[in-house]
Enzyme design. Structure first.
Site, mmCIF file in Angstrom:
data_model
loop_
_atom_site.group_PDB
_atom_site.id
_atom_site.type_symbol
_atom_site.label_atom_id
_atom_site.label_comp_id
_atom_site.label_asym_id
_atom_site.label_seq_id
_atom_site.Cartn_x
_atom_site.Cartn_y
_atom_site.Cartn_z
ATOM 1 N N ASN A 215 1.023 -1.065 -0.032
ATOM 2 C CA ASN A 215 -0.121 0.105 -0.073
ATOM 3 C C ASN A 215 0.925 1.142 -0.077
ATOM 4 O OD1 ASN A 215 -1.971 2.058 0.420
ATOM 5 N ND2 ASN A 215 -2.457 1.494 2.576
ATOM 6 N N TRP A 216 1.013 1.901 -1.154
ATOM 7 C CA TRP A 216 2.049 3.130 -0.968
ATOM 8 C C TRP A 216 1.157 4.339 -0.736
ATOM 9 C CZ3 TRP A 216 3.955 2.510 -7.169
ATOM 10 C CH2 TRP A 216 4.867 1.750 -7.239
ATOM 11 N N LYS A 217 0.112 4.429 -0.316
ATOM 12 C CA LYS A 217 -0.302 5.532 0.222
ATOM 13 C C LYS A 217 -0.243 6.417 -0.939
ATOM 14 C CE LYS A 217 -0.186 3.567 4.466
ATOM 15 N NZ LYS A 217 0.042 3.580 6.174
ATOM 16 N N HIS B 1 -9.417 1.594 5.468
ATOM 17 C CA HIS B 1 -8.110 1.755 6.017
ATOM 18 C C HIS B 1 -8.141 2.946 7.016
ATOM 19 C CE1 HIS B 1 -3.964 2.830 6.473
ATOM 20 N NE2 HIS B 1 -3.748 1.744 5.667
ATOM 21 N N GLU C 273 -6.448 5.186 7.833
ATOM 22 C CA GLU C 273 -6.408 6.629 7.433
ATOM 23 C C GLU C 273 -7.681 7.229 6.797
ATOM 24 O OE1 GLU C 273 -2.954 5.719 5.504
ATOM 25 O OE2 GLU C 273 -1.752 5.152 7.284
ATOM 26 N N GLU D 222 -5.215 -4.259 11.047
ATOM 27 C CA GLU D 222 -3.826 -3.241 11.135
ATOM 28 C C GLU D 222 -4.093 -2.255 12.643
ATOM 29 O OE1 GLU D 222 -2.223 -2.287 7.089
ATOM 30 O OE2 GLU D 222 -3.711 -0.777 7.338
ATOM 31 N N GLY E 135 3.073 2.809 10.699
ATOM 32 C CA GLY E 135 3.792 3.703 10.516
ATOM 33 C C GLY E 135 4.732 4.307 11.677
ATOM 34 N N SER F 150 3.688 -1.573 10.348
ATOM 35 C CA SER F 150 5.256 -1.584 10.627
ATOM 36 C C SER F 150 5.784 -2.984 10.041
ATOM 37 C CB SER F 150 5.658 -1.080 11.989
ATOM 38 O OG SER F 150 5.295 0.208 12.131
ATOM 39 N N GLY G 202 3.175 -0.912 4.253
ATOM 40 C CA GLY G 202 3.300 0.564 3.836
ATOM 41 C C GLY G 202 4.741 1.117 3.368
HETATM 42 P P1 13P Z 1 3.356 0.851 7.725
HETATM 43 O O1 13P Z 1 3.650 -0.638 6.987
HETATM 44 O O2 13P Z 1 3.980 2.003 7.019
HETATM 45 O O3 13P Z 1 3.113 0.758 9.135
HETATM 46 O O4 13P Z 1 1.826 1.020 6.965
HETATM 47 C C1 13P Z 1 0.719 0.087 7.114
HETATM 48 C C2 13P Z 1 -0.263 0.166 6.560
HETATM 49 O O5 13P Z 1 -1.109 1.087 6.747
HETATM 50 C C3 13P Z 1 -0.734 -0.438 5.332
HETATM 51 O O6 13P Z 1 -2.007 -0.199 4.839
#
Ligand code: 13P
Length: 249
Positions: free
Chosen positions: A9-11, A95, A97, A165, A171, A211, A232
């Site tokens: 997931n590149w966001k 998600h 976010e 998650e 993150g 993470s 991520g």
């Molecule tokens: P990180 O791997 O950066 O913690 O993000 C996880 C995430 O939100 C994947 O959707």
């Protein structure tokens, strides 16, 4: 029985040229890696440009979100059919976010899952508790109500994936321990058994996200109810992402 699934997931990261380079890189590396379903969720604007570079179905594309309406006056939104026509097989929904910054709730996520199914897209449904909720002993209650709300009236047609998650692990560099993650995944599977059916829940892949990196992935992926990872930050560098796939061995 459940084929491992590792998703990037590149966001909101990368421009199209670096995205194309990443895809070319992973296509070179995948033949030497363990069998798994590999999914990339780039920003929407990159999908159509990346599709021709995804050869032999070894790398599948996912949207990071979609709206539930099929078309119309919804400035800034995109539909499931649009994702499909841009080459997506999957869509990430719910998600944390999206829940936090865009105020998405379970009822809206439920409509999105129905709409994704109608458009022939597979869903990766994200659930997870905040640190406050975990410290308050509410993890199971929160995750259960997210699953019930999002999946109300939804039938699994072999097109559902769930990602656990924990918000406090996203993150932050803090990862759930393999035991904490396994406990939550087993709870999610049992809950899916009562919402869908026990047979369906055995077939649903449950990914861990938060993470994940090449140092912690092996132990996490070894747990019996962890069927893959939603990655991520560590998915942005292709070698790091491939090292996570390699840890499936
Ligand atoms: P990180 O791997 O950066 O913690 O993000 C996880 C995430 O939100 C994947 O959707």
């Amino acid at each position: 029985m459940r084929r491992p699934l590792i998703a990037a997931n590149w966001k909101m990261n990368k421009l199209i040229p670096e995205a194309v380079e990443w895809v070319a890189g992973i296509q070179r590396l995948l033949p030497g890696l363990p069998d798994a379903e590999i999914i990339l969720a780039p920003p929407f604007t990159h999908l159509a440009a990346l599709k021709p570079h995804c050869k032999n179905d070894s790398l599948k594309l996912a949207g990071q979100n979609m709206f539930w309406e099929p078309q119309g006056a919804f400035t800034g939104e995109i539909s499931g059919a649009m994702l499909k026509s841009a080459g997506c097989e999957y869509v990430i929904l719910g998600h944390s976010e999206r829940r936090l910054f865009f105020h998405e709730d379970d009822a809206g996520i439920n409509k999105k899952i129905s709409s994704a199914q109608a458009d022939g897209l597979k869903t990766i449904l994200c659930v997870g508790e905040t640190l406050e909720q975990r410290n308050g002993g509410q993890t199971e209650e929160v995750v259960k109500s997210q699953l019930q709300g999002a999946l109300e009236g939804i039938e699994d047609k072999g097109d559902l994936v769930v990602a656990y998650e924990p918000v406090w692990a996203i993150g932050t560099g803090l990862t759930a321990t393999p035991d904490q993650a396994q406990e939550a995944h087993a709870f999610i599977r049992a809950t899916l058994g009562s919402i869908l059916s026990p047979e369906a829940s055995e077939g649903v892949r449950i990914l861990y996200g938060g993470s994940v990196n090449q140092d912690n992935s092996r132990e996490l992926l070894n747990q019996s109810d962890i069927d893959g990872a939603l990655v991520g930050g560590a998915s942005l560098a292709v070698e790091k992402f491939c090292a996570i796939i390699a840890s499936l061995n």
